[in-house]
Design an enzyme around this catalytic site. Structure first.
Site, PDB file in Angstrom:
ATOM      1  N   HIS A  80      94.319  83.710 -49.611  1.00 34.01           N
ATOM      2  CA  HIS A  80      94.148  83.937 -51.047  1.00 34.01           C
ATOM      3  C   HIS A  80      92.658  84.024 -51.334  1.00 34.01           C
ATOM      4  O   HIS A  80      91.934  83.041 -51.247  1.00 34.01           O
ATOM      5  CB  HIS A  80      94.807  82.813 -51.844  1.00 34.01           C
ATOM      6  CG  HIS A  80      94.873  83.089 -53.321  1.00 34.01           C
ATOM      7  ND1 HIS A  80      94.279  84.192 -53.904  1.00 34.01           N
ATOM      8  CD2 HIS A  80      95.470  82.413 -54.329  1.00 34.01           C
ATOM      9  CE1 HIS A  80      94.505  84.172 -55.208  1.00 34.01           C
ATOM     10  NE2 HIS A  80      95.223  83.105 -55.497  1.00 34.01           N
ATOM     11  N   HIS A  97     101.881  88.913 -55.683  1.00 34.45           N
ATOM     12  CA  HIS A  97     100.804  87.920 -55.599  1.00 34.45           C
ATOM     13  C   HIS A  97     101.091  87.002 -54.407  1.00 34.45           C
ATOM     14  O   HIS A  97     100.212  86.734 -53.612  1.00 34.45           O
ATOM     15  CB  HIS A  97     100.733  87.137 -56.910  1.00 34.45           C
ATOM     16  CG  HIS A  97      99.525  86.290 -57.075  1.00 34.45           C
ATOM     17  ND1 HIS A  97      98.243  86.781 -56.940  1.00 34.45           N
ATOM     18  CD2 HIS A  97      99.387  84.967 -57.369  1.00 34.45           C
ATOM     19  CE1 HIS A  97      97.374  85.799 -57.147  1.00 34.45           C
ATOM     20  NE2 HIS A  97      98.039  84.691 -57.404  1.00 34.45           N
ATOM     21  N   CYS A 141      92.402  83.959 -60.705  1.00 35.98           N
ATOM     22  CA  CYS A 141      93.002  84.759 -59.628  1.00 35.98           C
ATOM     23  C   CYS A 141      93.511  86.131 -60.047  1.00 35.98           C
ATOM     24  O   CYS A 141      94.010  86.877 -59.216  1.00 35.98           O
ATOM     25  CB  CYS A 141      94.104  83.956 -58.960  1.00 35.98           C
ATOM     26  SG  CYS A 141      93.510  82.338 -58.482  1.00 35.98           S
TER      27      CYS A 141
END
Lengths: 369, 84, 391
Positions: free
Chosen positions: C318, C285, C152
């Protein structure tokens, strides 16, 4: 900002492949000039197995407790073994591990565990998908496992560019050192022959005929045998390498702009990544025409990490000053001077050329310390 | 075979507990941290294991946390839910 | 380190297929996740996701690479670069992804299970679809080609790697970013880890339960000062600094004190030559998982107290390997606009998290912002962007 004045040095090598485990095993294979392949099972085809250079990770128990490995798959085990071997070879003090940057090149990633993850939900429904398999199937699982087990808390990078994974990743590893982002980089290349990758390989190339060995310098035929393994290098700037090392890593170039025909600037010795695959063999023949060449891929097989094994081989040549014999070097069917083995490497850098079937190339240049 | 015995066998196999046999597992030893040394990733794997082997769904970790204290607690939880 | 100019931006995600559309949709507070349309699951719960609607699959390549190519086309057009002008330059490509390199195909696996000799078609498509190579082929790029698979943080890392290539003269121009499609394998995987929310994700909220997956791509054109001067092109943003560090702690859990994230942010500050007081905002994030948001808010409070922050994942989901890139693009666009959107999904403060995100669209002052990413495997990356000359 880069510091062109600082040279990058290869301080340690860790390698595991069909030839065995460790830099001494690699050196022995290079000196002997031949490694016989083993077999890999092919559960999905009519053919039950095929020749392949398989790597054994049993020696990992010398470095890590068995309990620490309970969730670690073959792919990460290969990488962990390569990593530990390279650090041991460089005799890096444990205290220096904390700031290590980790850069991993992998053509296909953890394909075995990815397949196992899919098995888990195909067998028992989506609700029974294994989270452990999922977590281990991520492409950077090898880098993560290395960082965790070594306590390496520098930056971490995994690159996947099929056969150009090594030059591509090495380009950035070198940048980190030149920019002084890290003191040292543990660079490694790893791929496994899983159910999936061996099946795919077999479908693309077909199994090698029984008893044959790769003949990568004979470009008219497909003679490749697949391999798996890990090759790791501990890299640092020259000032850090007071306690030795193999050679310098002078330049890395990669892209899709290699002009047709022979290389414009031929190094003192050119190691070819040619691995017996016909499609790329012709490109190698064209680029290497007129050069003084060597090729050691028959000792580890055809696989994306191949160029990292080439680098390790070249590093050993540069340290000893003597070239190893090219396996079946007399089978070269294009105009090049194939190193016979035993002769001095001579002045000038050693180049490592990697070509793929998509117009891509990588050229890595190593020099004597 | 009691649920606790069955569980121990499943834990050893499914979590690849190296150098541990079902007989080595104490019914009352904590599964996480000290004891068996399991962690958060094992916890979610355990949820799948319970689903797969006993057909019981554990919907969230708050539910799991109480059940996952020890083999005895987990066996009691499973037996309790299977009865109802 | 000297700043690196960004001369083109491209973005596709659930909020829109062009950057301008994404920005207007986000500032209008539009968009909500819904159960996936592109695939089904026999899981009893239908978890909502942020899918890109109206983006057809291309049989020649995996969707991830098609999304990446789409954003790259927008970014190159924005930079005023076409195939012919790119042919005269040394151009590199660096793309972050997770699915884009996975040699996995469920049809293939199911055929194996059913005892059918599996067809190699799907695997061959994957082999042709390396997300960086697809862009290099389409635009005839001659420079280095790198696909970053750092889970990620991939998108953030890819932009910083390309900046390094420009600074050191390896390339004149680089296209950098990230791309990832919504896939059944990641959908099932995140559910199995019990970190997917069965309703809209709620970054930094008391009642957060996990993430919603998304898909998309973000791309940035980075350019050397020499080429930019010759082309008389204004910068839309600058890459000022970057830091990255690994927790070396656990495969899936962040370090409880955010050890790696702290070092990454510290390095990025040092490289950019700025301090927390210089920041206009932080693009966090903020996935909406209990662990991530707890660790991140602690680090935000300690290292960047009082700096407004938000997560854009309540608009995009995400997007894994694309997330860092999409967020870098949105960060650049927010600096340009002088305003940041609300942290969608946030309503109830969590007493455990001392810092809270912005609740509504907020004007910003200053010219510098930070975007951060935390990844499975323990990697943490932070990139600092500066406002360009065109705003």
């Amino acid at each position: 900002m880069t510091h062109p004045d600082s040279r990058i040095v290869i301080r340690g090598i860790g390698a595991v492949g069909g030839f065995g485990c460790g830099v001494a095993a690699l050196e022995q294979a290079l000196s002997g000039g031949e490694v016989r392949p083993g077999r890999v099972a092919l559960p999905m085809t009519a053919v039950s197995d095929m020749a392949a250079f398989m790597a054994d990770t049993v020696l990992l128990k010398d470095f890590l407790p068995v309990k620490a490995l309970r969730r670690v798959d073959h792919y990460s085990r290969l990488a962990l073994l390569g990593a530990h071997l390279a650090l041991a070879d460089a005799a890096l003090p444990e205290a220096d591990r904390a700031g290590l940057g980790v850069v991993i090149a992998s053509g296909h990633g953890a394909t075995g565990i990815t397949f196992a993850f899919q098995d888990s939900f195909i067998n028992d429904g989506d609700i029974c998908a294994s989270p452990t398999h999922f977590a281990n199937s991520i492409h950077n699982s090898a880098a993560a496992n290395i960082s965790i087990m070594l306590g390496a808390a520098g930056p971490s990078l995994t690159v996947s560019q099929f056969h150009l994974s090594v030059p591509s990743a090495l380009l950035t590893a070198r940048q980190w050192l030149l920019e002084r982002r890290v003191e040292r980089v543990l660079f490694g290349a790893v791929d496994e022959l899983s159910r999936l990758t061996s099946h795919y390989w077999c479908r693309q190339h077909g199994p090698a005929a029984d008893g044959t060995l790769p003949r990568p310098l004979r470009t008219g035929a497909d003679t490749a045998i697949p391999g798996e393994g890990a090759a790791f290098l501990l890299l640092s700037r020259e000032e850090d390498a007071a306690n030795g090392g193999y050679c310098t890593l002078d330049s890395v170039t990669t892209g899709r702009n290699l002009p047709p025909g022979p290389l414009s600037a031929s190094p003192g010795l050119l190691l070819l990544g040619a691995d017996g695959i016909q499609a790329t063999g012709r490109r190698y023949a064209e680029a290497a025409a007129g050069s003084r060449i060597a090729c050691y891929t028959p000792l580890y097989g055809s696989m994306p990490p191949g160029p990292a094994f080439d680098i390790a081989s070249a590093a050993l040549i540069l340290r000893s000053g003597v070239v190893f014999p090219t396996p079946a070097g007399d089978a070269c069917d294009f105009p090049a001077a194939v190193a016979k083995g035993g002769e001095p490497v001579g002045p000038g850098p050693v180049g490592i050329l990697t070509l793929d079937d998509d117009d891509g190339h990588g050229l890595i240049s190593l020099g004597s310390l | 075979m009691t649920t606790a015995e069955k569980l121990k066998k499943i834990l050893v196999e499914e979590l690849n507990l190296e150098e541990v046999t079902p007989a080595d597992i104490d019914d009352d030893a904590p599964l996480f941290g000290e004891g068996l040394g399991l962690d958060s990733l094992d916890a979610v794997e355990l949820v799948v294991i319970i689903q797969k082997h006993f057909g019981l769904e554990i919907k969230d970790m708050d539910e799991g946390r109480t059940a996952f204290q020890s083999v005895r607690a987990l066996a009691a939880y499973i037996d309790g839910r299977l009865k109802s | 380190m000297p700043p690196v100019a960004v001369t083109g931006l491209g973005c596709i995600c659930a909020a829109g297929q062009k950057l301008a559309d994404c920005m207007s949709s986000i500032f209008l507070g539009r968009g909500a996740p819904a159960p996936p349309v592109r695939f089904t699951s026999n899981h009893p719960v239908r978890y909502p996701v942020f899918e890109v609607a109206g983006f057809p699959d291309d049989p020649a390549m995996i969707r991830t690479s098609a999304l990446g190519l789409h954003a790259a086309r927008e970014a190159f057009a924005d930079a005023g670069l076409d195939r012919d002008s790119l042919a005269l330059l040394r151009v590199g490509v660096c793309v972050g992804t997770t699915i884009g390199c996975a040699m996995s195909n469920e049809t293939f696996c199911r055929q194996v299970h059913a005892g059918i000799d599996p067809g190699m078609g799907p695997i061959e498509v994957i082999q042709r679809s390396n997300p960086a190579a697809v862009i290099a082929r389409e635009f005839g790029l001659s420079g280095p080609c790198q696909t970053v698979v750092n889970a990620c943080s991939s998108g953030t890392d890819a932009v910083a790697i390309a900046a390094s290539w420009i600074r050191s003269g390896i390339c004149d121009v680089a296209i950098a970013g990230g791309a990832d499609e919504l896939a059944r394998i990641t959908y099932i995987g995140f559910i199995s880890l019990m970190i997917a929310d069965d309703s809209r994700c709620k970054p930094f909220d008391l009642n957060r339960k996990g993430l919603n997956l998304g898909e998309g791509a973000g791309m940035l054109v980075l350019e050397s000062d020499a080429v930019r001067a010759a082309r008389e092109r204004k910068a839309r943003a600058f890459v000022l600094g970057y830091g990255s560090a690994c927790d070396a702690y656990h495969l899936t859990a962040p370090h409880p004190d955010g050890a790696g994230l702290r070092r990454a942010i510290g390095e990025a500050f040092a490289e950019a030559g700025i301090s927390a007081g210089d920041l206009s905002f932080v693009n966090a994030h903020g996935t909406g998982t209990p662990d991530n948001d707890r660790v991140e808010s602690r680090v935000l409070r300690d290292l960047m107290p009082g700096v407004p922050y938000l997560s854009t994942k309540g608009f995009t989901g995400h997007t894994l390997g694309a997330a860092g890139a999409i967020e870098a693009v949105l960060t650049a666009a927010c600096l340009e606009r002088g305003e940041i959107p609300a942290n969608a999904g946030f309503s109830t403060p969590d007493p455990e998290l001392i810092a809270t995100p912005v609740r509504e669209a907020t004007p910003i002052t200053g010219t510098v912002a930070l975007s951060e990413s935390l990844a499975f495997g323990g990697n943490n990356s932070a990139i600092i962007l500066g406002r360009g000359e065109s705003s």
